[in-house]
Motif scaffolding. Structure first.
Motif, PDB file in Angstrom:
ATOM      1  N   LEU A 182     -20.730  52.155  -6.238  1.00  0.00           N
ATOM      2  CA  LEU A 182     -21.134  50.976  -5.478  1.00  0.00           C
ATOM      3  C   LEU A 182     -19.976  50.013  -5.259  1.00  0.00           C
ATOM      4  O   LEU A 182     -19.870  49.391  -4.189  1.00  0.00           O
ATOM      5  N   HIS A 183     -19.098  49.883  -6.246  1.00  0.00           N
ATOM      6  CA  HIS A 183     -17.924  49.023  -6.052  1.00  0.00           C
ATOM      7  C   HIS A 183     -16.981  49.608  -4.999  1.00  0.00           C
ATOM      8  O   HIS A 183     -16.418  48.867  -4.187  1.00  0.00           O
ATOM      9  N   ASP A 206      -9.129  50.128   3.733  1.00  0.00           N
ATOM     10  CA  ASP A 206      -9.414  51.153   4.737  1.00  0.00           C
ATOM     11  C   ASP A 206      -9.863  52.467   4.105  1.00  0.00           C
ATOM     12  O   ASP A 206     -10.508  53.279   4.766  1.00  0.00           O
ATOM     13  N   PHE A 207      -9.517  52.673   2.848  1.00  0.00           N
ATOM     14  CA  PHE A 207      -9.892  53.900   2.145  1.00  0.00           C
ATOM     15  C   PHE A 207      -9.935  53.566   0.657  1.00  0.00           C
ATOM     16  O   PHE A 207      -8.975  53.015   0.120  1.00  0.00           O
ATOM     17  N   ALA A 208     -11.048  53.858   0.015  1.00  0.00           N
ATOM     18  CA  ALA A 208     -11.199  53.577  -1.426  1.00  0.00           C
ATOM     19  C   ALA A 208     -11.661  54.855  -2.109  1.00  0.00           C
ATOM     20  O   ALA A 208     -12.558  55.544  -1.612  1.00  0.00           O
ATOM     21  N   TYR A 209     -11.038  55.153  -3.242  1.00  0.00           N
ATOM     22  CA  TYR A 209     -11.397  56.397  -3.924  1.00  0.00           C
ATOM     23  C   TYR A 209     -11.139  56.298  -5.423  1.00  0.00           C
ATOM     24  O   TYR A 209     -10.507  55.362  -5.904  1.00  0.00           O
ATOM     25  N   TYR A 252      -7.082  52.029  -1.886  1.00  0.00           N
ATOM     26  CA  TYR A 252      -7.363  51.559  -3.246  1.00  0.00           C
ATOM     27  C   TYR A 252      -7.819  52.735  -4.090  1.00  0.00           C
ATOM     28  O   TYR A 252      -8.719  53.482  -3.696  1.00  0.00           O
ATOM     29  N   GLU A 253      -7.206  52.887  -5.286  1.00  0.00           N
ATOM     30  CA  GLU A 253      -7.677  53.889  -6.238  1.00  0.00           C
ATOM     31  C   GLU A 253      -8.239  53.207  -7.468  1.00  0.00           C
ATOM     32  O   GLU A 253      -7.543  52.487  -8.181  1.00  0.00           O
ATOM     33  N   SER A 254      -9.515  53.459  -7.719  1.00  0.00           N
ATOM     34  CA  SER A 254     -10.170  52.968  -8.925  1.00  0.00           C
ATOM     35  C   SER A 254      -9.856  53.932 -10.062  1.00  0.00           C
ATOM     36  O   SER A 254      -9.981  55.145  -9.909  1.00  0.00           O
ATOM     37  N   ALA A 261     -14.635  48.879   0.362  1.00  0.00           N
ATOM     38  CA  ALA A 261     -14.183  49.551   1.581  1.00  0.00           C
ATOM     39  C   ALA A 261     -14.696  48.784   2.799  1.00  0.00           C
ATOM     40  O   ALA A 261     -15.780  48.212   2.790  1.00  0.00           O
ATOM     41  N   LYS A 262     -13.890  48.792   3.855  1.00  0.00           N
ATOM     42  CA  LYS A 262     -14.308  48.160   5.097  1.00  0.00           C
ATOM     43  C   LYS A 262     -15.488  48.929   5.693  1.00  0.00           C
ATOM     44  O   LYS A 262     -15.629  50.133   5.447  1.00  0.00           O
ATOM     45  N   PRO A 263     -16.332  48.259   6.457  1.00  0.00           N
ATOM     46  CA  PRO A 263     -17.495  48.932   7.046  1.00  0.00           C
ATOM     47  C   PRO A 263     -17.085  50.177   7.840  1.00  0.00           C
ATOM     48  O   PRO A 263     -16.125  50.151   8.612  1.00  0.00           O
ATOM     49  N   GLY A 264     -17.818  51.262   7.611  1.00  0.00           N
ATOM     50  CA  GLY A 264     -17.565  52.500   8.334  1.00  0.00           C
ATOM     51  C   GLY A 264     -16.414  53.331   7.802  1.00  0.00           C
ATOM     52  O   GLY A 264     -16.154  54.425   8.302  1.00  0.00           O
ATOM     53  N   LYS A 265     -15.724  52.840   6.779  1.00  0.00           N
ATOM     54  CA  LYS A 265     -14.592  53.578   6.223  1.00  0.00           C
ATOM     55  C   LYS A 265     -15.061  54.528   5.121  1.00  0.00           C
ATOM     56  O   LYS A 265     -16.145  54.378   4.567  1.00  0.00           O
ATOM     57  N   VAL A 266     -14.215  55.466   4.793  1.00  0.00           N
ATOM     58  CA  VAL A 266     -14.563  56.523   3.843  1.00  0.00           C
ATOM     59  C   VAL A 266     -14.258  56.092   2.418  1.00  0.00           C
ATOM     60  O   VAL A 266     -13.241  55.445   2.151  1.00  0.00           O
TER      61      VAL A 266
END
Length: 202
Positions: free
Chosen positions: A171-172, A115-118, A39-41, A177-182
């Motif tokens: 914070l969003h 799995d990855f949010a940035y 996901y890209e914000s 992001a899933k727990p433990g993911k970057v």
């Protein structure tokens, strides 16, 4: 898309890709696996996601699903077309969803979704105290620099608002992001009071 000037960069897709490659290979490649959701914000027209997917595919990381939001409706429309219709993009990753949204208000996205949010860049608030609503952005920026020198209390309050703005984006990203993911923030502006040549971040 390869001939387009990439969002606010003013240079081509391939030039930005090579510029961001070291960062992507350091942060994205070790933390994303084939089949992951990204996901890209504030995704703009989706080019950062596209170059990210290309770099990941060069490392045999494939079968990704990409999603994102942007505040500008036209950018969201372009991202949806690129990821929905462009054959080259469809070879790199599956289209999840693209929607118009404020990156500080992603409440519609369930917790633990990706799995990855940035974010490629957190846009600073140019006039956090809304002191100069009727002048250009460049003039607001100049007034912000002046405020740091002449009104320290107001400058401090403006910085507190800026910090809250950045925190809301971050914070969003953490929440979705899933727990433990970057989560990752690729670029951000420094505080105007620390660096008057930047755009006024944290």
């Amino acid at each position: 898309f390869r001939t387009m000037k990439l969002d606010g960069w003013g240079i081509s897709f391939d030039e930005v890709k090579e510029m961001l490659r070291p960062w992507k290979e350091q942060v994205f490649v070790p933390n994303i696996r084939s089949g992951d959701t990204i996901y890209e914000s504030a995704c703009g027209v989706g080019m950062n996601l596209l170059l990210s997917a290309e770099i990941l595919s060069e490392h045999d990381i494939t079968g990704l699903t990409v999603s994102g939001n942007d505040y500008v409706a036209e950018s969201v429309d372009i991202a949806s077309v690129i990821w929905g219709d462009d054959e080259e993009a469809k070879q790199l990753a599956h289209k999840g969803f693209f929607c118009r949204a404020d990156s500080s208000r992603l409440d519609y996205i369930p917790d633990n979704s990706f799995d990855f949010a940035y974010s490629g860049y957190i846009d600073p608030i140019v006039d956090p105290l809304q002191l100069w609503p009727n002048i250009t952005v460049d003039d607001q920026w100049g007034k912000g620099v002046e405020l740091c020198k002449t009104h320290k209390k107001k400058a401090k309050k403006a910085q507190e608002i800026q910090n809250e703005w950045y925190a809301s984006w971050t914070l969003h990203l953490i929440r979705i992001a899933k727990p433990g993911k970057v989560i990752a923030i690729e670029n951000g502006a420094e505080s105007l009071c620390r660096n008057s040549a930047d755009w006024g971040g944290v």
